[in-house]
Motif scaffolding. Structure first.
Motif, PDB file in Angstrom:
ATOM      1  N   UNK A 321      25.108  18.286 -37.735  1.00  0.00           N
ATOM      2  CA  UNK A 321      25.003  19.470 -36.736  1.00  0.00           C
ATOM      3  C   UNK A 321      23.459  19.328 -36.432  1.00  0.00           C
ATOM      4  N   UNK A 322      23.290  19.467 -35.112  1.00  0.00           N
ATOM      5  CA  UNK A 322      21.809  19.492 -34.539  1.00  0.00           C
ATOM      6  C   UNK A 322      20.928  20.484 -35.044  1.00  0.00           C
ATOM      7  N   UNK A 323      21.701  21.553 -35.591  1.00  0.00           N
ATOM      8  CA  UNK A 323      21.098  22.725 -36.361  1.00  0.00           C
ATOM      9  C   UNK A 323      20.854  22.759 -37.722  1.00  0.00           C
ATOM     10  N   UNK A 324      21.216  21.446 -38.302  1.00  0.00           N
ATOM     11  CA  UNK A 324      20.599  21.355 -39.861  1.00  0.00           C
ATOM     12  C   UNK A 324      19.905  19.803 -39.804  1.00  0.00           C
ATOM     13  N   UNK A 325      19.976  19.042 -38.668  1.00  0.00           N
ATOM     14  CA  UNK A 325      19.139  18.150 -38.564  1.00  0.00           C
ATOM     15  C   UNK A 325      17.657  18.431 -37.632  1.00  0.00           C
ATOM     16  N   UNK A 326      18.150  19.476 -37.059  1.00  0.00           N
ATOM     17  CA  UNK A 326      16.991  20.348 -36.047  1.00  0.00           C
ATOM     18  C   UNK A 326      16.607  19.254 -35.112  1.00  0.00           C
ATOM     19  N   UNK A 327      15.942  18.260 -35.515  1.00  0.00           N
ATOM     20  CA  UNK A 327      15.520  17.194 -34.569  1.00  0.00           C
ATOM     21  C   UNK A 327      16.678  15.975 -34.530  1.00  0.00           C
TER      22      UNK A 327
END
Length: 457
Positions: A321-327
């Motif tokens: 998820x881009x919301x748990x790798x964030x970048x």
């Protein structure tokens, strides 16, 4: 006819049949595939009459294949920075707080936002889970018992194609008290819709396995039926969270008894394993997708990569998820992978630098069954490649091209991203004329959804 010639590059082809790296050149045909890859300078016959705008001089640059994410959830791109101090299920609840209120049109823009974020960061192909529209109940660790709405699935498929991201489109089957006939009929509809997508971008369909959360063995049986009905890969999230480990491990037998084990079963995460589970999966030819940065962020644990590879399992790396790798940073993801394995094994040789780059390119393509098209710079593959400049900003002398590329370079050194021999990102700028519109749509839509969700009751 030559569409593009790349010359004077230090090539990291990731071709297992030739030594890397080397200074050389490659040409791209009009169909966006690599026509030739050679060391040295291109012969005069190749250069003769070729316009200057078809020649990319990559002197002093490192050129490697576009990264392949073997496990992604693109619609989550609009939910970063949520669930900051939660493990898996608490994070899911926080991360989907606003997106669960959206409709299929909202999810289209969220997914397109994620796809263009991947492209900007050098990820040119992705396995994408499309579970948006089927809410997850964190307390019960279950998806809602329902058939997913195909409008959401189709919206995510269109969004990836419109962004120009190569993809494997993975769909979830009906959950809970849903008949197998209805679930398979819905899958047929998704298969038909995928037939309308550019086959150069659409690398295939897959099943998003749900045995980790299922209430009965019927889930595994249904997944096998779906796989065989259309010849599909199945990637379940499996043995991910450190909670209720024994219950998770017991469900490995569900897959084994259903006849699912084999090359078309790729375990996502595969952290809470046992020696017996690893051995059985490896013997059957299963693969796995490893998400090192996500696993660290969510305190899920560290997969036993050295042992898994020792037994011969194919391994790919995903951004999750881009919301748990964030970048969505594949360079950071590789370095996180190296750090986790080396720190837990106390052995720097447990995961060599070249190997981790291989896992995030060719290895990911191989485990997804698409290495005939992406993941390496080889004749016949799509010309998806990155131009990385170790001198801007300067990282010092290049003593070893792999060492510099993996250990010293980062998104700030990512100079250009090319897909099919066509420029899609120049520095931080996307060439897609709709890129700014995508950003505006996402911010406007999330502002409205947040106001709706957070309104006083």
């Amino acid at each position: 006819m030559i569409h593009l010639l790349v010359r004077d590059a230090v090539l990291l082809t990731m071709d297992p049949d030739r030594p890397d790296p080397f200074r050389g050149w490659f040409s791209v045909d009009d169909d966006g595939r690599i026509a030739a890859v050679e060391a040295g300078d291109p012969p005069p016959s190749v250069l003769a009459g070729l316009p200057a705008d078809r020649v990319l001089d990559a002197a002093g640059k490192l050129v490697g294949p576009g990264f392949v994410s073997s496990h992604s959830h693109l619609f989550t791109s609009a939910s970063r920075g949520l669930g900051m101090d939660q493990s898996l299920y608490g994070w899911i609840e926080a991360m989907t707080r606003y997106t669960d209120a959206g409709d299929a049109d909202d999810v289209y823009w969220f997914t397109r936002h994620g796809a263009q974020d991947f492209l900007r960061n050098g990820i040119t192909s992705a396995y994408d889970f499309t579970s948006a529209g089927l809410p997850f109940t964190a307390g019960a660790a279950r998806y809602e018992a329902a058939l997913p709405e195909t409008a959401f699935t189709h919206a995510q498929l269109r969004a990836k194609a419109d962004a120009g991201l190569r993809h494997v489109h993975s769909v979830m089957l009906g959950q809970g008290d849903v008949s197998a006939a209805d679930a398979l009929a819905q899958l047929d509809e998704v298969v038909d819709a995928a037939g309308d997508v550019d086959p150069a971008l659409h690398l295939g369909l897959a099943v998003s396995g749900t045995v980790q959360w299922a209430e009965s063995r019927d889930a595994a049986t249904l997944e096998v039926s779906a796989m065989r009905r259309h010849g599909l890969l199945n990637q379940p999230h499996f043995l991910e969270t450190p909670h209720d480990v024994e219950a998770q491990q017991s469900r490995f037998a569900w897959y084994a008894d259903a006849g699912a084990l084999g090359p078309d079963l790729v375990f996502g995460h595969f952290i809470q394993t046992t020696d017996e589970i690893i051995a059985a999966a490896a013997a059957a030819g299963c693969g796995m997708s490893w998400q090192p940065m996500s696993n660290g962020r969510l305190a899920s644990g560290v997969a036993r990569i050295p042992r898994i590879r020792e037994l011969g399992m194919r391994v790919g790396i995903g951004l999750d998820d881009q919301s748990c790798t964030d970048v969505s940073d594949p360079f950071g993801n590789m370095r996180t992978a190296l750090a986790l394995v080396r720190a837990t094994t106390h052995d720097p040789g447990a995961l060599p630098v070249r190997d981790v780059l291989d896992l995030h390119t060719r290895g990911s393509a191989e485990v997804l069954g698409v290495d005939d098209r992406v993941g390496t710079l080889r004749v016949g593959r799509f010309a998806d490649f990155l131009v990385v400049d170790p001198r801007d900003p300067d990282t010092g002398p290049v003593w070893d091209a792999y060492g510099t590329y993996v250990l010293a370079c980062s998104l700030r050194n990512l100079h250009q991203v090319w897909v099919g021999g066509r420029l899609v990102a120049d520095g931080t700028r996307l060439t897609d004329p709709d890129a700014a519109t995508v950003v505006d749509e996402v911010h406007d839509r999330l502002e409205k959804l947040a106001a709706q969700v957070d309104a006083p009751r």
